[in-house]
Design a protein around this motif. Structure first.
Motif, short mmCIF file in Angstrom:
data_model
loop_
_atom_site.label_atom_id
_atom_site.label_comp_id
_atom_site.label_asym_id
_atom_site.label_seq_id
_atom_site.Cartn_x
_atom_site.Cartn_y
_atom_site.Cartn_z
N PHE A 1 0.89 -1.27 -0.01
CA PHE A 1 0.19 -0.17 0.00
C PHE A 1 1.01 1.26 0.11
O PHE A 1 0.63 2.13 -1.01
CB PHE A 1 -0.95 -0.03 1.15
CG PHE A 1 -1.93 -1.18 1.17
CD1 PHE A 1 -2.20 -1.74 0.18
CD2 PHE A 1 -2.13 -1.75 2.49
CE1 PHE A 1 -2.83 -3.04 0.42
CE2 PHE A 1 -2.70 -3.17 2.68
CZ PHE A 1 -3.25 -3.77 1.37
N ALA B 1 -0.02 -1.69 -4.98
CA ALA B 1 -1.36 -2.57 -5.37
C ALA B 1 -2.40 -1.70 -6.06
O ALA B 1 -3.28 -2.16 -6.44
CB ALA B 1 -1.79 -2.84 -4.10
N GLY B 2 -1.88 -0.31 -6.51
CA GLY B 2 -3.07 0.45 -6.85
C GLY B 2 -4.10 0.91 -5.56
O GLY B 2 -4.06 0.38 -4.52
N LEU C 1 -8.20 -2.80 -4.92
CA LEU C 1 -7.23 -4.04 -4.72
C LEU C 1 -7.86 -5.30 -5.58
O LEU C 1 -8.96 -5.35 -5.66
CB LEU C 1 -7.14 -4.51 -3.03
CG LEU C 1 -6.62 -3.39 -2.31
CD1 LEU C 1 -6.62 -4.06 -0.74
CD2 LEU C 1 -5.12 -3.05 -2.79
N ARG D 1 -11.52 -2.81 0.53
CA ARG D 1 -10.95 -3.39 -0.93
C ARG D 1 -10.19 -2.17 -1.41
O ARG D 1 -9.95 -2.23 -2.70
CB ARG D 1 -12.28 -3.58 -1.79
CG ARG D 1 -13.07 -4.88 -1.54
CD ARG D 1 -12.22 -6.14 -1.86
NE ARG D 1 -12.54 -6.98 -1.06
CZ ARG D 1 -13.08 -8.26 -1.52
NH1 ARG D 1 -13.54 -8.46 -2.82
NH2 ARG D 1 -13.43 -9.25 -0.88
N THR D 2 -9.68 -1.28 -0.68
CA THR D 2 -8.71 -0.33 -1.20
C THR D 2 -7.52 -0.15 -0.14
O THR D 2 -7.56 -0.48 1.05
CB THR D 2 -9.40 0.95 -1.25
OG1 THR D 2 -9.59 1.52 0.12
CG2 THR D 2 -10.71 0.90 -2.00
N SER D 3 -6.30 0.23 -0.79
CA SER D 3 -5.13 0.50 -0.11
C SER D 3 -5.68 1.34 1.15
O SER D 3 -4.95 1.07 2.24
CB SER D 3 -4.07 1.26 -1.06
OG SER D 3 -3.59 0.33 -1.98
N ALA D 4 -6.37 2.42 0.95
CA ALA D 4 -6.40 3.25 2.06
C ALA D 4 -7.33 2.56 3.23
O ALA D 4 -6.60 2.80 4.40
CB ALA D 4 -7.43 4.53 1.36
N THR E 1 -4.72 0.06 4.88
CA THR E 1 -3.57 1.01 5.51
C THR E 1 -4.21 1.53 6.76
O THR E 1 -3.68 1.32 7.95
CB THR E 1 -3.21 2.37 4.61
OG1 THR E 1 -2.61 1.74 3.42
CG2 THR E 1 -2.04 2.99 5.16
N VAL F 1 4.52 3.31 5.77
CA VAL F 1 3.30 4.03 5.89
C VAL F 1 3.62 5.45 6.77
O VAL F 1 4.45 5.46 7.76
CB VAL F 1 1.94 3.52 6.39
CG1 VAL F 1 1.03 4.30 6.76
CG2 VAL F 1 1.71 2.27 5.79
#
Lengths: 504, 325
Positions: free
Chosen positions: A362, A367-368, A371, B193-196, B199, B215
């Protein structure tokens, strides 16, 4: 009749045997030294004498009388007081409060008499030649050196008959070591015996009357300076001689010298822990960092990973200067750290293997934003199989894995990328032999593929078996370098114990 | 009972929904017409305001380090009065108002973030103080007067409904609820489902490990507080649509319920765990309880005592369960 005698003391922690039947005796008053490599059982022995842990077998006798010590309170009643390697002071309390804690004088009911406590604290500090240390000062504002001296004063208030000092000089500068030695000599004249534990042989040689060497939990020999010459060469073979049974060379060490330098440090410092270290790590090289415990090795590794700030000097990665102010910068440049405490620094213990392994993607934006969970999961599965994580299902929560498997997950976090420099901070700590061998095999494969590795290991044989080159640190400086065929357990230990002695 | 069903029933999110549904049934037994579709929608509409604020609260708590946002009330009120002052009853000002409210909420939230993340002030103290200060700013800047009001379109969103033709009379879902549902789906997707989102869970679960993975934890945590500010301020703007005229007393009622809703939904103050779906159930639970007590006409004192007791029982049983684990 000996004034202090320990016979056949055994102690095991789970499957590991810390002491296999140690005998020790001396006629007081005397300063008795204990020496040995890390993990040889010195500190365990000291803890048994002071009642902090109990022995499985064996007995103690004081002045010829059989004595059972079950708790620190028992030890105190017999006049045994232990000054710890790790400080036990309460930072928020003042110097005098810490010194009197647990030893208050009561002149009226339950209320301790603070004036007496302050007077006693002042007197003890004066005797330690610390007239400049204010007793009202809070302990948290003291330097680690002063804290250690307060710790010693606290022990002296208990009027010990046997004082155990466990590496008291590790955090002391030269001047304070002298003050401590003077006090120890005075105590001896007053009839107090001292057990003195230190890695620094010149201190042992100067201070002790009798020296017991420990090796792998066994007594490795005795040197009596009352009859023998005060020479540290009498002690070195006892500590190093039979230190390790197996001594197989790994064979893969004859690596041709590389032209390329991956990382170069130029007089890099971190406060006083790392002082002006200059070194080069070649491409594909495994560089070991050795020496006694706490000589700045871990700080050096953390500095290279961007965890600890550099206060001076420069770092060059492949010839270009890098700032490394945050681990992010190191990670993005391909410098990866396998931390010493995997539970605290390496893993998200309550998340599963999959979440742990993909996490470094991340911050690298590898990974964009959205995901692709399926392909990431397949990638993780591939890594866990390749590294032999057991059980291999990436949905297992990390806290349920054994130490060795947890460490494999930490490696998996970084192996999905191509590391330029892998920093290993005591990677095999607390994992079993098979997992250890598997990890080092993996490290060797990585190095052969061109990754440079910096390895700090507390166990000498890990350095000996895996490194192309070992540098020895002492008090934050590099004091020696051992290369190729010259790397043996003995050469590393001898160098750790003897180099850098009188550089000040 | 099969093990999988058992573990599913012990899931805190599932428990929270069962509790909310159970409370609805109790309401139906005690209050006539409580379980009609219309009334349930009214309750859920009221839950939506709490629920949207709780989203900010949820991400802040997940981010760890004893994360907490007690400034939601103050920033909410700033959202109310800023929107009213810009709109002044005119739909043409709506884009400007939305932009200003989002920006203002973000900046006000960032102040918390700077204090917590960079100055190491305890989140409890920092957000309590800043919440008090922002409430003060609201009072100070309006002098306690109503300045401006909602525009017609905002009022439609605040009180109106989306009608869907199913069956003969059709059903109508309040626009606020529609917005909430879209937010729930989006939030769930972003968190899972996202990097954010990933994180966020990482810095909550183990800040050091996250930092070592590269990070920028301080920056990230600061931004999380900014995002919470956005949700508070935007919810304030929606509330303006609901009530029509600005009122600076609207925000304080949401401060503690937003924390409690998240806790009922299974969020741990240790950080790094929990989901927004649970907080949604928590918000519905609290609003339903309030609604039942209001219709029973227990009086303010009786209401507060009952809410307090119910919360104590809930938290007590949760902590018991945790010990058993």
């Amino acid at each position: 009749m000996k004034s202090f005698q320990a016979t056949g003391v055994k102690k095991r922690y789970g499957g590991a045997i810390a002491l296999h039947g140690v005998d020790l005796a001396f006629e007081g008053p005397m300063v008795c030294g204990l020496v040995g490599a890390n993990g040889s059982g010195k500190s365990t022995f000291a803890r048994i004498c002071s009642g902090e842990t109990s022995s499985d077998e064996g007995s103690l006798s004081i002045d010829g009388k059989h004595t059972v010590i079950r708790s620190p309170g028992d030890a105190k009643r017999h006049g045994i007081v232990h000054v710890h390697q790790h400080l036990s002071l309460i930072p928020e309390l003042s110097v005098w409060e810490n010194i009197s804690l647990g030893n208050e004088t009561h002149s009226f009911g339950p209320f301790p008499n603070n004036r007496i406590a302050k007077d006693k604290a002042r007197l003890l500090l004066d005797e330690l030649d610390l007239a400049d240390l204010a007793i009202e000062e809070k302990v948290y504002s003291l330097t680690s050196e002063k804290k250690q001296m307060v710790e010693i004063a606290k022990a002296l208030l208990q009027a010990p008959r046997l004082l155990i000092l466990d590496e008291p000089t590790a955090s002391l500068g030269y001047a304070h070591v002298e003050k401590l030695f003077k006090k120890v000599m005075d105590l001896k004249k007053e009839g107090v015996s001292v057990i003195f534990i230190s890695h620094r042989l010149w201190e042992i040689v100067r201070l002790c009357d009798l020296v017991y060497a420990f090796s792998n939990g066994k007594g490795a020999g005795v040197v009596d300076f009352q009859t023998q010459a005060r020479d540290e060469n009498l002690i070195v073979p006892l500590v190093t001689g039979h230190a390790r049974e197996e001594n197989a060379a790994s064979g893969s060490r004859n690596r041709p010298a590389s032209e390329e330098t991956t990382l170069e440090l130029q007089a890099a410092s971190h406060d006083l822990d790392v002082c002006g270290v200059s070194l080069k790590v070649e491409k594909g090289e495994i560089l070991g960092i050795g020496g006694l415990a706490d000589q700045g090795q871990e700080e050096l590794v953390l500095m290279m990973s961007g965890m600890l700030p550099r206060t001076q000097g420069r770092i060059l990665l492949e010839g270009k200067e890098v700032r490394l102010r945050h681990p992010r910068e190191a990670v993005r440049k391909g410098i990866f750290l396998v931390p010493g405490d995997r539970q605290k620094d390496g893993l998200f213990m309550n998340l599963d293997i999959f979440e742990n392994v993909i996490y470094p993607r991340f911050p690298m934006a590898a990974a964009g934003f959205f995901l692709d969970v399926k392909s990431l999961f397949r990638m993780t599965e591939g890594l866990t199989k390749k590294l032999g994580v057991n059980p291999p299902n990436p949905r297992n929560v990390v806290s349920n894995l054994s130490g060795g498997n947890q460490q494999k997950v930490v490696f998996a976090k970084w192996l999905q990328f191509t590391p330029k420099l892998l920093l290993l901070n005591d990677p095999a700590k607390g994992i079993d032999i098979q997992a250890k061998d598997a990890l080092y095999l993996l490290v060797r494969e990585l190095a052969d593929a061109g990754t440079s590795v910096v390895l700090y290991a507390s166990a000498v044989e890990e350095l000996r078996a895996n490194c192309d080159r070992v540098v020895i640190m002492f008090e934050g400086r590099i004091v020696d370098e051992i290369k190729g065929e010259q790397i043996t357990d003995e050469s590393i230990l001898t160098s750790s114990l003897t180099k850098g002695v009188c550089n000040d | 009972m099969p093990a999988s069903l058992r573990s599913w029933l012990l899931n805190r999110v599932v428990i929270a929904y069962l509790l909310a549904a159970g409370l609805m049934v109790i309401g139906g037994l005690l209050v006539p017409n409580f379980l009609t579709f219309r009334h349930v929608m009214t309750v859920i509409q009221a839950s939506a305001f709490l629920g949207l604020i709780t989203l900010g609260q949820t991400v802040v708590i997940i981010s760890g380090k004893e994360g907490l946002d007690l400034s939601v009330g103050g920033i909410f009120v700033i959202g109310v009065i800023l929107a009213a002052a810009i709109l002044r009853g005119n739909d043409a000002n709506l884009p400007l108002a939305i932009g200003a409210v989002i920006l203002c909420g973000f900046v006000l939230g960032l102040v918390n973030g700077v204090g917590v993340s960079y100055l190491n002030i305890s989140p409890l103290i920092m957000t309590l103080a800043w919440g008090t200060a922002t409430s003060g700013i609201a009072l100070f800047s309006t002098g306690g007067n109503h300045i401006g009001k909602a525009s017609p379109l905002l009022e439609t969103i605040g009180v109106g409904s989306l009608s869907i033709k199913i069956g003969s009379p059709g059903i109508s879902i309040p626009w606020v609820v529609v917005i909430w549902i879209i937010t729930i789906v989006a939030a769930q997707f972003i968190l899972r489902r996202t990097s954010a989102g990933k994180t966020l869970y990482g810095i909550g679960a183990n800040n050091r490990a996250a930092a070592l993975s590269g990070v920028r934890t301080k920056l990230f945590r600061m931004t999380v507080y900014g995002v919470s500010g956005i949700f508070s301020a935007v919810t304030g703007m929606l509330m303006l649509g609901y009530v029509g005229e600005p009122n600076i007393n609207l925000g304080s009622v949401y401060i503690l319920p937003s924390v409690v809703a998240a806790v009922i939904g299974g969020i741990s103050f240790a950080g790094g765990t929990g989901s927004y779906l649970g907080s949604v159930a928590g918000a519905i639970f609290l609003t339903t309880l309030d609604s039942i007590l209001a219709t029973l006409q227990l009086g303010e004192g009786g209401r507060q005592v009952t809410i307090g007791l119910v919360l104590l029982i809930l938290l007590f049983s949760y902590s018991r369960k945790k010990q058993e684990e």
